[in-house]
Structures are given as structure tokens and as C-alpha cells.
Enzyme design. Sequence first.
Site, PDB file in Angstrom:
ATOM      1  N   GLU A   1       0.819  -1.227   0.000  1.00  0.00           N
ATOM      2  CA  GLU A   1       0.000   0.000   0.000  1.00  0.00           C
ATOM      3  C   GLU A   1       0.841   1.261   0.000  1.00  0.00           C
ATOM      4  OE1 GLU A   1      -3.014  -0.148   3.005  1.00  0.00           O
ATOM      5  OE2 GLU A   1      -4.043  -1.815   2.045  1.00  0.00           O
TER       6      GLU A   1
ATOM      7  N   GLU B   1      -5.201  -8.641   0.524  1.00  0.00           N
ATOM      8  CA  GLU B   1      -5.968  -8.338   1.740  1.00  0.00           C
ATOM      9  C   GLU B   1      -7.433  -8.139   1.376  1.00  0.00           C
ATOM     10  OE1 GLU B   1      -4.598  -5.070   4.259  1.00  0.00           O
ATOM     11  OE2 GLU B   1      -2.529  -5.664   3.916  1.00  0.00           O
TER      12      GLU B   1
HETATM   13  C1  BG6 Z   1      -4.510  -2.084   5.204  1.00  0.00           C
HETATM   14  C2  BG6 Z   1      -3.170  -2.417   5.808  1.00  0.00           C
HETATM   15  O1  BG6 Z   1      -4.511  -0.733   4.940  1.00  0.00           O
HETATM   16  O2  BG6 Z   1      -5.646  -2.239   5.952  1.00  0.00           O
HETATM   17  C3  BG6 Z   1      -3.231  -3.198   7.087  1.00  0.00           C
HETATM   18  O3  BG6 Z   1      -2.317  -3.020   4.869  1.00  0.00           O
HETATM   19  C4  BG6 Z   1      -4.367  -2.664   7.937  1.00  0.00           C
HETATM   20  O4  BG6 Z   1      -1.984  -3.136   7.712  1.00  0.00           O
HETATM   21  C5  BG6 Z   1      -5.662  -2.935   7.192  1.00  0.00           C
HETATM   22  O5  BG6 Z   1      -4.426  -3.133   9.239  1.00  0.00           O
HETATM   23  C6  BG6 Z   1      -6.911  -2.541   7.939  1.00  0.00           C
HETATM   24  O6  BG6 Z   1      -6.880  -1.201   8.306  1.00  0.00           O
HETATM   25  P1  BG6 Z   1      -7.249  -0.736   9.761  1.00  0.00           P
HETATM   26  O7  BG6 Z   1      -6.989   0.736   9.758  1.00  0.00           O
HETATM   27  O8  BG6 Z   1      -8.666  -1.067   9.962  1.00  0.00           O
HETATM   28  O9  BG6 Z   1      -6.329  -1.482  10.648  1.00  0.00           O
END
Ligand code: BG6
Length: 478
Positions: free
Chosen positions: A170, A379
Site C-alpha cells: 500500500e 488483503e
Molecule cells: C490495510 C493495511 O490498509 O488495511 C493493514 O495493509 C491494515 O496493515 C488494514 O491493518 C486494515 O486497516 P485498519 O486501519 O482497519 O487497521
Amino acid sequence: MEHKILKSFPNDFLWGSASAAYQVEGAPFEDGKKASVWDNFVRIPGKTFKGTNGDVAVDHYHRYKEDVALMKELGLKSYRFSIAWSRILPDGRGEVNQGGLKFYEDLIDELITNGIEPIVTLYHWDLPQALQDLYGGWESREVIADFVNYSEILFNAFKGKVKYWVSLNEQNVFTNQGWVTATHPPGKKNLKLFYQVNHHANLANAAVINKFHDMKMPGQIGPSFAYTPQYAIDSNPMNVLAAENAEEMYSHFWIDVYIYGEYPIVALAHLREQGLAPEFADGDAELLKSAHPDFLGVNYYQTATNAWNPVDGGVGATEFNTSGKKGTTKESGVPGLHKKVQNPFIERTNWDWEIDPEGLRIALRRITSRYRIPVMITENGLGEYDKLEDGKVHDEYRIAYLESHVKAIKEAITDGATVIGYHTWSYTDLLSWLNGYQKRYGFVYVDQDESMEGSLKRIPKDSYYWYQQIIETNAEEL
Ligand code: BG6
């Protein structure tokens, strides 16, 4: 297109799950590791939810065997995790720290022994503090050579064992939060610098991909992009234009560079007009053009919906909802480009993230049409409050979220997209950078909270057993 019959997932589809070093490991100063920028940033008052940090996190550093054993029982085909640069090179460059390397060697061996494909992210935001101090980290071109040097150490160490590598996680998020919203380290608000930093990250990404290919590494490498497909609120041409602006500035602006090695035309014209375009040095254009990722990693959580936002009187930036109080996010935008508005057709989480499985299909189709590259979903997941009741977590809302997204991938594959894997965020519960421990994502509940004194006990949630079924049947029932 409506399909009567959906294609099957490929037999070698990587049904996986993911994590990142700072969010799970803990042990920030063990076995020779030194501070990363996150080890320090979390100590600045007011930066994270209730002052939470990753000093213990979910103690994966000491409990990785237990975590891998549960992965095996779940049937995971792949596990995506990141390596902390400051474990390998505590000062960012120089002597390799064998203690740090050993931890990842052990983890990788444990995964392979258990039949799980390791997928390594080289950079998930935790830059060694030493490099920030030495030359401002990503603000300097020096970071490019250091990043390649660090990666080369890992390529040599894990050649043949690790077949899938993610270069930068990201880039669009860590640059934006680091230099636009000041919510990640180094906590600055400087648009001109942001575009320059991002340019350095593009160069580092290209250089590391070239290094991987020059070394004839067996396997594949690609960046992971946080893709938020942009919609227009309605057919008013000005609102459509706002959505186009957002797609150009927030998606093409990165993916075009990854795939075509060039910034998109409209975005660059806009930045030049504003005096914000990054400065190119000799050889930059050639370097960007020369690198070819093998796949595009996609982190998909939500879509965004847009309306026109005039230069005069338009809304500007606002803060994110890090409290978990639904409906507290205010309208935000960039005057003259777009503003983000609520989509009336879509449900939201308690952190106001939009739940839109169809958006994942749209994302995969847009990527397939514009870039013709295989995608690895690196993800996708739902951050929610979970309740432990009689030793169980009934997270049917997470099952509904994940199931609808898996179905959307199946539809996109039937549409013609090539998707090689699906990694849920996250495997265990973990530290959310800005939201503490209460925003949970895992298949495995971890007894940890904002007190950071939890027992760290692992408890598989209902979603764990649901995923076990999905993997076992290759999602044939969906
Ligand atoms: C992504 C990241 O942006 O989203 C993760 O790669 C992150 O590291 C995930 O934890 C979820 O975001 P958040 O802010 O809900 O933890």
C-alpha cells in the site's frame, strides 16, 4: 453480465490469510532488532487509539509455532506476512543481524513443513528509524539503494523457499498518511513532498522488481495496492467527472506506474498545473519503464462514491473514524476535484467502511481491462467488534462479508479476470495501526486489548471453521 454457471477456482488457488510484522510480532528490541519509525511514532501522545502500540502486539514472535499449527488445522494454502527491515538490518544498512534473519528462517521453515506457501511482504511500513534519521527515509533517493540491498539479502536467504514476494504494501496509503494527513510516520503535511516521496517509492519498487528478475529468482513479485474503486453518486456529468478525477488521482496514479511505467496523463497535467509534479532525475523514466511486476497485489476493503466539489466553498480533508462510533465520519474531499459522499445503497461498518462485495468484482474487472495482469488479492476483510461468549466468537457478520467477497471473485473469474490467490485480513486478531485492538479482523481471536495486558490466548472464531470449509471444497458450493 449475469452468469448462470460460475467458473471454479483454479485447483492451485492460494487460499490464504495475512498479517504484518508490526501488527503481530511484538518483541521490538529482541535478538538485535532496533527501532522502526513505528516503534517511535506510537509513543507520540495522541497518535494512536488510546496510546496503543505493538510492543507486545499478539506476541507472534514467541508464539509463531502455535499460530502455524492453527493455520494447518484451518487448511491454509498460503500465509502472507511481512519482514521487519530493522530485524534484518537494525540500522537499515550495514551488518546483517543473524538473530533477526533466523526468526524468519524458522517461520518460513515451519510454514513449509506444514504445507503452507509463505508469501513475503518486503515492506509493510516499518522503516528502520536509523534511515529516517540519516537522510529522512523515503524523502531521499538514498532509500532506493538501501531498499534493494535489504531485499537482496532476503532474496538470497530465501531463494527457492519463498516463491511469492510483495514489494511494497500500500504505497498509496503509507505515503498519503505519512506526508498528507500526518497520521503515519513521519507525520508531515506537505503535498509537494508527498509526490516526491511517492516518486522515490515508485523507483524503489521498480528497482527491487528488476533486482528480483535479474537474479533469476524462482517465483513472482508484485506490489500490493490498496484499491478503492470510485463511483459517481448519480449520472450528473459533473459527479461523473468527480468520480473520474478520483479514479485517476487515487488509482491510475499508482497502478499505471506499476504496469506501464508512466504517470497517467490527466493526473500529471493536474500536478504540473499545481506545481506539485515530482522531479525526475536522469534515468528515472527508463527505470520505471523497465520494471514488470508478475502480478498485482490488491488490498480491497471498500469503494468510494463521489460528487462534484467546487474550488470555491468546497469541502477539504477531515479525520478518519478511528473510534468505532458509526456515522461519525464527516464529508471530505479536494476542492476542484471531488468529494466523497455516502452511497445510499451500501451498508457500513462501525468504522464507517463501506461493505461492497460487488465493488471487488468491479475492481477486478477494471484491472483486467486496463492492465491485463494477474491479481493476487493480498488483503480483504472486515474490522468489527467481536464478543467472546462461553469461549466462542460467533462472527456471522464476518462470514457474510467474506462469503460475499469470495463469490464476487468467482464472478470476476467467470468474467475473465485471472486471480491467483485470496488473502483475508487478517489471520489472527492484531493491532490496527490507528484503531487499537478493538477493531478485530482475524479468524483467530486473541485475548488482547487496549490495556495491552491480555492473556494472548488464541481462540478460533466461527469464521475460522467457515473458511476451513471453503478451502476444503475450493468454494465449489458458492
Ligand atoms: C490495510 C493495511 O490498509 O488495511 C493493514 O495493509 C491494515 O496493515 C488494514 O491493518 C486494515 O486497516 P485498519 O486501519 O482497519 O487497521
